[in-house]
Design an enzyme around this catalytic site. Structure first.
Site, PDB file in Angstrom:
ATOM      1  N   LYS A  28      -7.177 -74.769  25.138  1.00  0.00           N
ATOM      2  CA  LYS A  28      -6.625 -73.731  24.344  1.00  0.00           C
ATOM      3  C   LYS A  28      -6.155 -74.243  22.985  1.00  0.00           C
ATOM      4  O   LYS A  28      -6.063 -73.635  21.932  1.00  0.00           O
ATOM      5  CB  LYS A  28      -5.363 -73.496  24.920  1.00  0.00           C
ATOM      6  CG  LYS A  28      -5.527 -72.502  26.296  1.00  0.00           C
ATOM      7  CD  LYS A  28      -4.424 -72.065  26.893  1.00  0.00           C
ATOM      8  CE  LYS A  28      -4.637 -71.448  28.142  1.00  0.00           C
ATOM      9  NZ  LYS A  28      -3.152 -70.629  28.760  1.00  0.00           N
ATOM     10  N   ASP A  64      -0.888 -65.275  25.874  1.00  0.00           N
ATOM     11  CA  ASP A  64       0.026 -65.692  27.118  1.00  0.00           C
ATOM     12  C   ASP A  64       1.603 -65.193  27.047  1.00  0.00           C
ATOM     13  O   ASP A  64       2.022 -64.692  27.937  1.00  0.00           O
ATOM     14  CB  ASP A  64       0.207 -67.378  26.969  1.00  0.00           C
ATOM     15  CG  ASP A  64      -1.154 -67.870  28.090  1.00  0.00           C
ATOM     16  OD1 ASP A  64      -1.812 -67.085  28.793  1.00  0.00           O
ATOM     17  OD2 ASP A  64      -1.632 -68.996  27.586  1.00  0.00           O
TER      18      ASP A  64
HETATM   19  N1  LIG Z   1       0.446 -67.200  34.715  1.00  0.00           N
HETATM   20  C1  LIG Z   1      -0.542 -67.255  33.685  1.00  0.00           C
HETATM   21  O1  LIG Z   1      -1.126 -66.453  33.284  1.00  0.00           O
HETATM   22  C2  LIG Z   1      -0.431 -68.727  33.036  1.00  0.00           C
HETATM   23  C3  LIG Z   1      -0.908 -68.869  31.664  1.00  0.00           C
HETATM   24  C4  LIG Z   1      -0.932 -70.158  31.115  1.00  0.00           C
HETATM   25  C5  LIG Z   1      -0.584 -71.177  31.990  1.00  0.00           C
HETATM   26  N2  LIG Z   1      -0.333 -71.054  33.297  1.00  0.00           N
HETATM   27  C6  LIG Z   1       0.095 -72.236  34.198  1.00  0.00           C
HETATM   28  O2  LIG Z   1       1.249 -72.859  33.697  1.00  0.00           O
HETATM   29  C7  LIG Z   1       1.155 -74.112  33.879  1.00  0.00           C
HETATM   30  C8  LIG Z   1       1.480 -75.217  32.596  1.00  0.00           C
HETATM   31  O3  LIG Z   1       0.150 -74.844  31.890  1.00  0.00           O
HETATM   32  P1  LIG Z   1       0.185 -75.656  30.396  1.00  0.00           P
HETATM   33  O4  LIG Z   1      -0.940 -75.287  29.538  1.00  0.00           O
HETATM   34  O5  LIG Z   1       1.584 -75.486  29.695  1.00  0.00           O
HETATM   35  O6  LIG Z   1       0.131 -77.402  30.794  1.00  0.00           O
HETATM   36  P2  LIG Z   1       0.352 -78.610  29.901  1.00  0.00           P
HETATM   37  O7  LIG Z   1       0.410 -78.193  28.307  1.00  0.00           O
HETATM   38  O8  LIG Z   1      -0.378 -79.541  30.489  1.00  0.00           O
HETATM   39  O9  LIG Z   1       2.115 -78.652  30.336  1.00  0.00           O
HETATM   40  C9  LIG Z   1       2.409 -79.127  31.471  1.00  0.00           C
HETATM   41  C10 LIG Z   1       3.843 -79.125  31.586  1.00  0.00           C
HETATM   42  O10 LIG Z   1       4.137 -79.580  32.922  1.00  0.00           O
HETATM   43  C11 LIG Z   1       5.167 -80.933  32.724  1.00  0.00           C
HETATM   44  N3  LIG Z   1       5.186 -81.527  34.093  1.00  0.00           N
HETATM   45  C12 LIG Z   1       3.907 -82.183  34.426  1.00  0.00           C
HETATM   46  N4  LIG Z   1       4.243 -82.561  35.522  1.00  0.00           N
HETATM   47  C13 LIG Z   1       5.441 -82.899  35.825  1.00  0.00           C
HETATM   48  C14 LIG Z   1       6.275 -83.484  36.613  1.00  0.00           C
HETATM   49  N5  LIG Z   1       5.871 -84.313  37.797  1.00  0.00           N
HETATM   50  N6  LIG Z   1       7.731 -83.333  36.467  1.00  0.00           N
HETATM   51  C15 LIG Z   1       8.059 -82.762  35.421  1.00  0.00           C
HETATM   52  N7  LIG Z   1       7.426 -81.959  34.762  1.00  0.00           N
HETATM   53  C16 LIG Z   1       5.946 -82.008  34.686  1.00  0.00           C
HETATM   54  C17 LIG Z   1       4.956 -81.300  31.592  1.00  0.00           C
HETATM   55  O11 LIG Z   1       5.750 -82.174  31.381  1.00  0.00           O
HETATM   56  P3  LIG Z   1       5.624 -83.565  30.342  1.00  0.00           P
HETATM   57  O12 LIG Z   1       5.356 -83.103  29.015  1.00  0.00           O
HETATM   58  O13 LIG Z   1       6.766 -84.482  30.764  1.00  0.00           O
HETATM   59  O14 LIG Z   1       4.606 -84.255  30.839  1.00  0.00           O
HETATM   60  C18 LIG Z   1       4.769 -80.244  30.666  1.00  0.00           C
HETATM   61  O15 LIG Z   1       5.867 -79.659  30.083  1.00  0.00           O
HETATM   62  C19 LIG Z   1      -0.061 -74.408  34.782  1.00  0.00           C
HETATM   63  O16 LIG Z   1       0.253 -74.408  35.997  1.00  0.00           O
HETATM   64  C20 LIG Z   1      -0.893 -73.191  34.251  1.00  0.00           C
HETATM   65  O17 LIG Z   1      -1.953 -72.781  35.182  1.00  0.00           O
HETATM   66  C21 LIG Z   1      -0.171 -70.032  33.762  1.00  0.00           C
END
Ligand SMILES: NC(=O)c1ccc[n+]([C@@H]2O[C@H](COP(=O)([O-])OP(=O)(O)OC[C@H]3O[C@@H](n4cnc5c(N)ncnc54)[C@H](OP(=O)(O)O)[C@@H]3O)[C@@H](O)[C@H]2O)c1
Length: 236
Positions: A28, A64
């Site tokens: 993205k 989103d």
């Molecule tokens: N429903 C929908 O339409 C939709 C749309 C978009 C995304 N999503 C979902 O949203 C989620 C995140 O997506 P993203 O694109 O934002 O991912 P991303 O940019 O990789 O961000 C991941 C986030 O999760 C945190 N995290 C990961 N492991 C962790 C842990 N063990 N403890 C605490 N925090 C943790 C990270 O914190 P750190 O920075 O500290 O690593 C970061 O804030 C995914 O599950 C994705 O499938 C859903």
């Protein structure tokens, strides 16, 4: 698809006369550099999830945040009070930008504080909270959103103590595999209103579909049931 294949993949789709495409993790942010034009939603989110191919030009947007808001509104669960976002990745930034546009005050907390600070610097008006204060801060919140990947299939669950929550708190999860997360179930056990991530997924697809096919789809129970049938209801 590996990240280095992204440009070729987009060129290939244009060559085959595709009208556009959706983009997901981990492409993205990288796809921004491949877009000829970006709308405000993509610029503010620092990422694009929807591409429209227009005469060889690539237009990027990010639906989103819009999808998240549309889903809450659809369910009559969009609060006017302040929101606390758990996580500071791509989903958090898109949702924070959309909530601000609705006039809702936004606080972001993240395991890595520097990432929350980077998000706040990109979106003036967002406050930052240390991760260890996330549960204590709940008393002042109307909306709590999990945007971390915790709770997603093959990830540990997100555990959360809702003791400080006001009874009117709305708790939303963006995770949609599984449909129900432990985070949502714990909130529901306390009598709190919960919103699953699948609705956001469905609503974020609407603007792209409308741009590609000239028809605005309706997100209804039939569509939801169809999609939900392929998703495990709980983590396996
Ligand atoms: N429903 C929908 O339409 C939709 C749309 C978009 C995304 N999503 C979902 O949203 C989620 C995140 O997506 P993203 O694109 O934002 O991912 P991303 O940019 O990789 O961000 C991941 C986030 O999760 C945190 N995290 C990961 N492991 C962790 C842990 N063990 N403890 C605490 N925090 C943790 C990270 O914190 P750190 O920075 O500290 O690593 C970061 O804030 C995914 O599950 C994705 O499938 C859903």
């Amino acid at each position: 698809m590996p990240p280095h294949g992204l440009a070729d993949a987009i060129r290939g789709l244009i060559a085959e006369s595709y009208a556009g495409a959706n983009v997901t993790i981990p492409h993205k942010e990288a796809v921004l550099a491949l877009c000829d034009t970006l709308d405000d939603s993509a610029r503010r989110a620092g990422a694009a999830n929807t591409l429209v191919f227009d005469g060889g030009q690539v237009r990027g947007s990010n639906t989103d945040g819009q999808g998240f808001i549309a889903n809450l509104r659809d369910q009559g669960a969009l609060p006017t009070g302040p929101a606390l976002i758990l996580g500071a990745g791509g989903a958090a930034r898109a949702i924070a930008a959309a909530l601000l546009s609705e006039g809702i005050a936004v606080t972001v907390t993240n395991r890595g504080l520097d990432r929350a600070e980077t998000l706040a610097a990109a979106l003036p008006g967002v406050s930052v909270l240390p991760w260890d204060q996330r549960e204590a801060a709940l008393a002042d919140m109307s909306l709590l959103v999990n945007t971390t990947s915790l709770g997603m299939q093959d990830q540990p669950p997100l555990t959360f103590d809702f003791a400080q929550a006001d009874s009117g708190l709305v708790v939303a999860d963006v995770v949609y595999i599984p449909l129900r997360t432990r985070f949502l179930d714990t909130a529901a056990e306390r009598g709190l209103r919960t919103v699953e991530g699948l609705g956001m997924l469905l609503h974020q697809a609407v603007p792209g579909f409308a741009a590609w096919f000239g028809v605005t789809p309706v997100v209804d129970d039939e569509v939801r049931t169809l999609l939900a049938a392929g998703i495990p209801p709980y983590a396996t």
